[in-house]
Design a protein around this motif. Sequence first.
Motif, PDB file in Angstrom:
ATOM      1  N   MET A  31      13.213  15.820   2.667  1.00 54.01           N
ATOM      2  CA  MET A  31      12.044  16.176   2.904  1.00 54.01           C
ATOM      3  C   MET A  31      11.028  15.255   2.361  1.00 54.01           C
ATOM      4  O   MET A  31       9.640  15.175   2.964  1.00 54.01           O
ATOM      5  N   PRO A  33       8.253  12.607   1.402  1.00 56.09           N
ATOM      6  CA  PRO A  33       7.479  11.539   2.212  1.00 56.09           C
ATOM      7  C   PRO A  33       7.680  10.293   1.457  1.00 56.09           C
ATOM      8  O   PRO A  33       8.103  10.152   0.258  1.00 56.09           O
ATOM      9  N   PRO A  34       8.082   9.313   2.297  1.00 58.12           N
ATOM     10  CA  PRO A  34       8.480   7.947   1.797  1.00 58.12           C
ATOM     11  C   PRO A  34       7.535   7.123   0.628  1.00 58.12           C
ATOM     12  O   PRO A  34       8.159   6.480  -0.051  1.00 58.12           O
ATOM     13  N   GLY A  35       6.216   7.410   0.701  1.00 54.78           N
ATOM     14  CA  GLY A  35       5.537   6.849  -0.351  1.00 54.78           C
ATOM     15  C   GLY A  35       5.621   7.449  -1.842  1.00 54.78           C
ATOM     16  O   GLY A  35       4.959   6.943  -2.802  1.00 54.78           O
ATOM     17  N   ALA A  36       6.520   8.630  -1.708  1.00 54.55           N
ATOM     18  CA  ALA A  36       6.466   9.326  -2.975  1.00 54.55           C
ATOM     19  C   ALA A  36       7.770   8.802  -3.750  1.00 54.55           C
ATOM     20  O   ALA A  36       8.083   9.325  -5.012  1.00 54.55           O
ATOM     21  N   GLN A  39       7.054   7.636  -7.714  1.00 54.71           N
ATOM     22  CA  GLN A  39       6.596   9.016  -8.565  1.00 54.71           C
ATOM     23  C   GLN A  39       7.979   9.913  -8.878  1.00 54.71           C
ATOM     24  O   GLN A  39       8.236  10.540  -9.602  1.00 54.71           O
ATOM     25  N   GLU A  43       9.730  11.660 -11.921  1.00 59.63           N
ATOM     26  CA  GLU A  43       9.981  12.969 -11.981  1.00 59.63           C
ATOM     27  C   GLU A  43      11.443  13.369 -12.557  1.00 59.63           C
ATOM     28  O   GLU A  43      11.855  14.140 -13.386  1.00 59.63           O
TER      29      GLU A  43
ATOM     30  N   PHE B 216       0.037  10.549   5.552  1.00 58.43           N
ATOM     31  CA  PHE B 216       1.400  11.027   5.794  1.00 58.43           C
ATOM     32  C   PHE B 216       2.455  10.233   5.151  1.00 58.43           C
ATOM     33  O   PHE B 216       3.556  10.683   5.075  1.00 58.43           O
ATOM     34  N   ASP B 217       2.066   9.163   4.537  1.00 57.55           N
ATOM     35  CA  ASP B 217       2.956   8.150   3.735  1.00 57.55           C
ATOM     36  C   ASP B 217       3.247   8.845   2.494  1.00 57.55           C
ATOM     37  O   ASP B 217       4.350   8.730   1.804  1.00 57.55           O
ATOM     38  N   ARG B 218       2.314   9.676   1.858  1.00 60.37           N
ATOM     39  CA  ARG B 218       2.369  10.344   0.870  1.00 60.37           C
ATOM     40  C   ARG B 218       2.258  12.075   1.024  1.00 60.37           C
ATOM     41  O   ARG B 218       1.627  12.517   0.043  1.00 60.37           O
ATOM     42  N   GLY B 219       2.789  12.662   2.252  1.00 58.46           N
ATOM     43  CA  GLY B 219       2.507  13.849   2.320  1.00 58.46           C
ATOM     44  C   GLY B 219       3.227  14.416   3.624  1.00 58.46           C
ATOM     45  O   GLY B 219       3.902  13.531   4.391  1.00 58.46           O
ATOM     46  N   ARG B 220       3.295  15.611   3.962  1.00 59.71           N
ATOM     47  CA  ARG B 220       3.837  15.974   5.197  1.00 59.71           C
ATOM     48  C   ARG B 220       3.102  17.616   5.257  1.00 59.71           C
ATOM     49  O   ARG B 220       2.708  18.147   4.557  1.00 59.71           O
ATOM     50  N   SER B 232       0.208  16.428  -6.590  1.00 60.25           N
ATOM     51  CA  SER B 232      -0.711  15.457  -6.804  1.00 60.25           C
ATOM     52  C   SER B 232      -0.177  14.166  -6.679  1.00 60.25           C
ATOM     53  O   SER B 232       0.880  13.967  -6.660  1.00 60.25           O
ATOM     54  N   GLY B 233      -0.995  13.154  -6.761  1.00 59.72           N
ATOM     55  CA  GLY B 233      -0.549  11.687  -6.788  1.00 59.72           C
ATOM     56  C   GLY B 233       0.062  11.222  -5.415  1.00 59.72           C
ATOM     57  O   GLY B 233      -0.514  11.336  -4.424  1.00 59.72           O
ATOM     58  N   ALA B 234       1.361  10.951  -5.217  1.00 56.26           N
ATOM     59  CA  ALA B 234       1.907  10.146  -4.271  1.00 56.26           C
ATOM     60  C   ALA B 234       2.654  11.272  -3.378  1.00 56.26           C
ATOM     61  O   ALA B 234       3.350  10.784  -2.399  1.00 56.26           O
ATOM     62  N   ASP B 235       2.637  12.409  -3.542  1.00 59.40           N
ATOM     63  CA  ASP B 235       3.352  13.506  -2.944  1.00 59.40           C
ATOM     64  C   ASP B 235       2.586  14.930  -2.926  1.00 59.40           C
ATOM     65  O   ASP B 235       2.736  15.733  -3.612  1.00 59.40           O
ATOM     66  N   ARG B 237       1.570  17.899  -0.300  1.00 58.63           N
ATOM     67  CA  ARG B 237       2.056  18.337   0.777  1.00 58.63           C
ATOM     68  C   ARG B 237       1.084  19.686   1.246  1.00 58.63           C
ATOM     69  O   ARG B 237       0.611  20.070   0.574  1.00 58.63           O
TER      70      ARG B 237
END
Lengths: 491, 491
Positions: A31, A33-36, A39, A43, B216-220, B232-235, B237
């Motif tokens: 699931m 996203p690639p840019g995460a 981070q 985590e 979308f590179d940091r979300g979905r 927050s940050g790089a993820d 959603r």
Amino acid sequence: MSAYDELMTFQRQTEALAQVAGRLGWDQETMMPPGAAEQRGEELGAMEEMLHARRTAPEVGQWLAAVEDSTLDAVGRAQMRHIRRNYERAVRVPAALAARIARTTSVAYGKWARARADEDFAAFAPVLSEIVALRREEAAHIAGAGDAYDALLQGYEPGATGAEVASLFDDLRPGLVALRAAVLDRPAPDPVSGSFDPAAQMVLSRRLAEVFGYDFDRGRIDKAVHPFSSGSGADVRITTRTAADDPFNCAYSTIHEVGHACYEQGIDAGYALSPLGQGVSLGVHESQSRIYENQLGRSRAFCHWLYGQMRDAFGDLGVTGEEAFYKAVNRVQRGFIRTEADEVQYNLHIMLRFDLERDMARGKLDVADLEEAWNARFAEDFGYPVDKPSNGVLQDVHWAAGLLGYFPTYALGNVYAGCLYLALQDDVADLDGQLARGDLSGATGWLHANVQRFGGLYEPRAVIEQACGFAPSEAPLLGYLEQKFADLYDL
Amino acid sequence: MSAYDELMTFQRQTEALAQVAGRLGWDQETMMPPGAAEQRGEELGAMEEMLHARRTAPEVGQWLAAVEDSTLDAVGRAQMRHIRRNYERAVRVPAALAARIARTTSVAYGKWARARADEDFAAFAPVLSEIVALRREEAAHIAGAGDAYDALLQGYEPGATGAEVASLFDDLRPGLVALRAAVLDRPAPDPVSGSFDPAAQMVLSRRLAEVFGYDFDRGRIDKAVHPFSSGSGADVRITTRTAADDPFNCAYSTIHEVGHACYEQGIDAGYALSPLGQGVSLGVHESQSRIYENQLGRSRAFCHWLYGQMRDAFGDLGVTGEEAFYKAVNRVQRGFIRTEADEVQYNLHIMLRFDLERDMARGKLDVADLEEAWNARFAEDFGYPVDKPSNGVLQDVHWAAGLLGYFPTYALGNVYAGCLYLALQDDVADLDGQLARGDLSGATGWLHANVQRFGGLYEPRAVIEQACGFAPSEAPLLGYLEQKFADLYDL
């Protein structure tokens, strides 16, 4: 509260937190996203550091010391055995060393991937040397004067020793080498061919999961590049993959992961979020995934049912009939890659890795000489030379991840699956009749009653021996393979 | 390492662990198998307990005491302000009280849901009384001799006071009540009608997210029963939902959540995993989601573009043209439910809740009298009686979840959005021309540059004032609404 209750309460929270950390891994592969990615690394690192602190917390040692074994029942004693073993392993390893291993293996992944793409083992050798040195140092802390490889192996397979495994594998190898040679001497059967819609593959994947007893109320199926099973207790998720030209990849990845997942889902619910609430070892885990996938899933009887399902799902399969379908499912081919290997050859790949990693762990093989040793051994067992490092020493990620002592659990699982299948055939009346109707309940019910429900209650080898009524050996697996492939290949 | 560096390192890990806990919530609403709910409760409980221990760790107090403010730059001082405030709030609340609040609110959810289904406020009143008492006790620990409601409010909106909010709302209410009456006196426009394929709605949802600048590179985007933004940050959603008879539900849920998500995604990357690395308050957060959804997303100019998109996606929309489409988007109707309310009526719903919960928190209103007070106030502001508790005092989950002091941040967000829109219109040349082309970059770029990138650097009210160049008040929102709806309804 008694020391036992305090310890178990603390432990329950630790297990719950470990489930959370495990699900982060699932999320990462399905699931995220690639840019995460970066981070996510932080985590995971924070979760691991927190879990390590809990696993080595001085209170755990104090509670353990305060618990009187004699006052506990069998379940309580088994809980203490796991907690004590995990605690002692954890506290023996200095935190700085554990952190160095984590850092080095996280860097090594990228170096391994690049070296593999570049077909350049020398570029990977330095970091692998470092990993081997670090894990040998860790093993020395754990084992003291004992065997370094055993200390690593027992992190995945409690109670196992390299010497026992070596002896088992020595008994298994000649028969497999001979069977392999005989099979490859015969004409190869045709593969299936056609167009296999990925969406239809996923529908069949769900159907297969259902018939093998996977509980969707406590799990789900998603796609991942490398299929895996994840989680324990009430949330056990699996992944599979689809290849447009090969419906077996999805189907058998699903059945394999369902085997792992049914083990976790089948454990006595009273053990949830305790050390007994998960599969007892990687070997026993693999015995479940393998017997689901191979002895059951690739049997002639089950292939009868599967053939009908696949014709319904995909139409023409490009084979002449049911017998040809069964042969296509069990096709044996020359190859280099462990993960693509069939039942006959798979264990040969493992034995090669076991001997090499054991020698590295015991200081008898330098990483500088690893590629040469790999290639020599491959030629010896398989009869043809490795053509490039990505087909040889660089094919698997395990060593880059620091997983020394992990490989033999795959073959141990196959050996255990062979034993369980022999016992199961005796106990389940009309097994083949059931399988031919797509009814797995007799077989999976037997595995649940005799293996899965116990979780960590018994030691790995003991649970297999108890289920079978005989001491595990290579003989049942070898006998099964010789009979099956003699029949398939007219040997 | 300096005390500051040690504190920030510790804090960074805490923030990473909080991200993990937050993602468990996302998973629960989108991916979790139904049978995993109970285990998930234990996992969340263990994460919360662990995070609470870190937030109240004595080392944090020691590090804070050791840090000399004078040696820090503006960013460092802002970090310390957040950490000190959060630490002091956390340590003032006894652990046993925090645990009791967690237990009571977790039980209350089920009681609220049953009472709502049964239309029986009396069945919910006892547990709500308990929640109010517990949170008043908590507020007393935090506020000392100060105002109890302020202590609760400031958990969501640092720096705000009930008195200020009450004064703001008192200035806003008469205008809204009058506007609402005038609008409802006019003939209602027609809604859209047709068949709105959910898959096509989700395609449009992604397109809307893109044009509003969601990365979308940091979300979905996934579906959930109640849309939300998470992380927050790089993820970061978001979720949305689809209703087969109403394409606006999905579209405007998406735009609203994209507003929240773009705030989080837009924060200076250097603040990631620190107290500055997240939206500074719920009110400022809501200002972003609301201005995306309403001032921008429901504008005449943007509706021109959206009309074309929706006709492409769904074919006939059952309206006579672009003007009718714009009217359908901004339809004002009688109703009872806050979450279904339009721009004109929404804040009236909030003000009602604010006054009632403030009176409860300050001991001026008994829960036993809450239903009567609700119904009387509703009739006064809306002009017709509440017909059943699920349309009245039982409609929202917030109080059952212990969220007292939360509601006013919704209306604060609307007020701030009104201010920001006024300033933005001055600064962005040809804004309506851009919106009519589906080009949001001017507007969202202005919000990023003037609000979003700062994260927690400035206090909530200060960041709005700084962006606008004037002190926030209700006037811009009221002016905007009066002008927009006078035009729409020929007032």
